[in-house]
Design an enzyme around this catalytic site. Structure first.
Site, PDB file in Angstrom:
ATOM      1  N   LEU A 145      19.084  31.885 145.044  1.00 52.63           N
ATOM      2  CA  LEU A 145      18.254  32.123 146.220  1.00 52.63           C
ATOM      3  C   LEU A 145      19.192  32.371 147.394  1.00 52.63           C
ATOM      4  O   LEU A 145      20.278  31.790 147.456  1.00 52.63           O
ATOM      5  CB  LEU A 145      17.366  30.903 146.537  1.00 52.63           C
ATOM      6  CG  LEU A 145      16.242  30.548 145.573  1.00 52.63           C
ATOM      7  CD1 LEU A 145      15.540  29.273 146.053  1.00 52.63           C
ATOM      8  CD2 LEU A 145      15.227  31.678 145.448  1.00 52.63           C
ATOM      9  N   ASP A 146      18.770  33.226 148.334  1.00 53.19           N
ATOM     10  CA  ASP A 146      19.563  33.428 149.537  1.00 53.19           C
ATOM     11  C   ASP A 146      19.728  32.097 150.268  1.00 53.19           C
ATOM     12  O   ASP A 146      18.867  31.208 150.180  1.00 53.19           O
ATOM     13  CB  ASP A 146      18.881  34.430 150.480  1.00 53.19           C
ATOM     14  CG  ASP A 146      18.818  35.831 149.896  1.00 53.19           C
ATOM     15  OD1 ASP A 146      19.619  36.122 148.977  1.00 53.19           O
ATOM     16  OD2 ASP A 146      17.978  36.623 150.359  1.00 53.19           O
ATOM     17  N   ARG A 147      20.807  31.973 151.005  1.00 52.49           N
ATOM     18  CA  ARG A 147      21.081  30.733 151.728  1.00 52.49           C
ATOM     19  C   ARG A 147      19.929  30.335 152.651  1.00 52.49           C
ATOM     20  O   ARG A 147      19.580  29.157 152.756  1.00 52.49           O
ATOM     21  CB  ARG A 147      22.371  30.904 152.550  1.00 52.49           C
ATOM     22  CG  ARG A 147      22.812  29.656 153.277  1.00 52.49           C
ATOM     23  CD  ARG A 147      24.122  29.892 154.015  1.00 52.49           C
ATOM     24  NE  ARG A 147      24.615  28.678 154.641  1.00 52.49           N
ATOM     25  CZ  ARG A 147      25.754  28.602 155.318  1.00 52.49           C
ATOM     26  NH1 ARG A 147      26.510  29.666 155.455  1.00 52.49           N
ATOM     27  NH2 ARG A 147      26.125  27.461 155.861  1.00 52.49           N
ATOM     28  N   ARG A 247      13.183  41.275 150.853  1.00 51.57           N
ATOM     29  CA  ARG A 247      13.538  41.634 152.231  1.00 51.57           C
ATOM     30  C   ARG A 247      13.681  43.143 152.396  1.00 51.57           C
ATOM     31  O   ARG A 247      13.218  43.724 153.383  1.00 51.57           O
ATOM     32  CB  ARG A 247      14.827  40.914 152.614  1.00 51.57           C
ATOM     33  CG  ARG A 247      14.704  39.397 152.561  1.00 51.57           C
ATOM     34  CD  ARG A 247      16.062  38.703 152.506  1.00 51.57           C
ATOM     35  NE  ARG A 247      16.848  38.949 153.712  1.00 51.57           N
ATOM     36  CZ  ARG A 247      18.095  38.519 153.870  1.00 51.57           C
ATOM     37  NH1 ARG A 247      18.698  37.843 152.900  1.00 51.57           N
ATOM     38  NH2 ARG A 247      18.745  38.768 154.994  1.00 51.57           N
TER      39      ARG A 247
END
Length: 318
Positions: A145-147, A247
């Site tokens: 997962l993105d930060r 995104r």
């Protein structure tokens, strides 16, 4: 949080356990030496710096239980190794666990915490969980997962579980759903975005993902759940798992994710800060998969963080 001083680089001799057998030597080294460029690892293999049972091997060699692997110093400079967590981080991660057994561990990852350490990050979820669970000799990330994204994250506690879960995801047999707040009004209740994505690097060195016909096939379903003034709460279902997929896909339709500093809209983000939004509004809300050993169907739900709930409450008032 305690830091140990950097150790001088030295040759390691590693005895391969049964649960490590079967994997290629290059993949073993990439996992072992996180942060070391792959080119450095492959060069060490080609030059015979890495040896198995005192002999040279090719990068395709598959490790066997009982093998002894000689690993030379591969890092240019040793990073600070974190060996102890703060009480607050330990408590936060323990309370974030959604499910744990002998094979898998699922957590509701907090926003702002990377999944693994990197060049500018000393500690991630995987390193933290290895400190919290020192009795587990095998703990690996199944996916990422993105930060700045919170929500369902799966870790494997055995190699068999890791391979099974990765295969489920590769074959699109898992169901990943996210909650996100996007700008504007989508044209329909359900909206499919089917655009191939490609990773590009800018002259500044920043890595961006862009729609590109020559990129990897990517597909996302956006479903509107709630409408506000100037934005909508939507669920995003991933049919593929590309980097920054939600995104980039949402931004490509002129509906960027709220709080997204990379692909989003600056004025939209500034507007939503008035409603208390201090992070990217992207949360891995639900994940369905089969247990890697028992084959039992499992569904995990990660509650939306209070900070994001509060933003929605403020928007509702408008």
């Amino acid at each position: 949080m305690a830091n140990s001083p950097p150790a001088a680089p030295s040759v390691q001799f590693i005895d391969i356990r049964a649960d490590q057998a079967g994997q290629r030597i290059d993949n073993f080294l990439i996992t072992l030496e996180k942060g070391v460029p792959k080119s450095r690892i492959y060069r060490a293999l080609r030059k015979g710096e890495v040896r198995v049972n005192k002999g040279r091997i090719k990068q395709t060699y598959r490790l066997q239980a009982g093998d002894q692997v000689r690993v030379p110093p591969l890092r240019v400079s040793e990073k600070v190794v974190i060996t102890e967590l703060s009480e607050s981080l330990t408590d936060a991660l323990e309370s974030a666990i959604l499910m744990e057994d002998d094979d898998i561990l699922v957590i509701n990852k907090p926003a702002g915490l990377a999944v693994h350490a990197g060049s500018q990050i000393q500690l991630g979820v995987i390193e933290a969980m290895r400190i919290i669970r020192p009795e587990n000799r095998f703990v690996e990330l199944v996916h990422r997962l993105d930060r700045d994204t919170s929500g369902c994250l799966v870790l494997a506690k055995s190699r068999a579980a890791l391979l099974n879960l990765q295969q489920q995801m590769k074959a699109s047999e898992t169901d990943k759903r996210y909650l996100t707040l996007t700008r504007g009004k989508w044209p329909a209740q359900e909206n499919i975005v089917d655009l191939a994505l490609q990773k590009n690097s800018l002259s500044s060195g920043e890595r961006m993902v862009v729609p590109d016909i020559n990129g990897k096939k990517s597909k996302t379903l956006f479903e509107v759940k709630q409408e506000f003034s100037g934005c909508q709460l939507v669920t995003a279902k991933l049919y593929t798992g590309r980097t920054h997929q939600i995104r980039v896909h949402s931004a490509s339709q002129s509906h960027p994710v709220a709080g997204d500093e990379k692909y989003g809209d600056r004025e939209f983000n500034k507007h939503l800060r008035q409603y208390g939004l201090k992070r990217m509004f992207l949360h891995a809300w639900q994940l369905s998969l089969k247990h890697p050993i028992s084959d039992e169907p499992l569904t995990f739900n990660a509650e939306l963080p209070d900070a994001l709930k509060d933003v929605l409450k403020q928007l509702e008032k408008q």
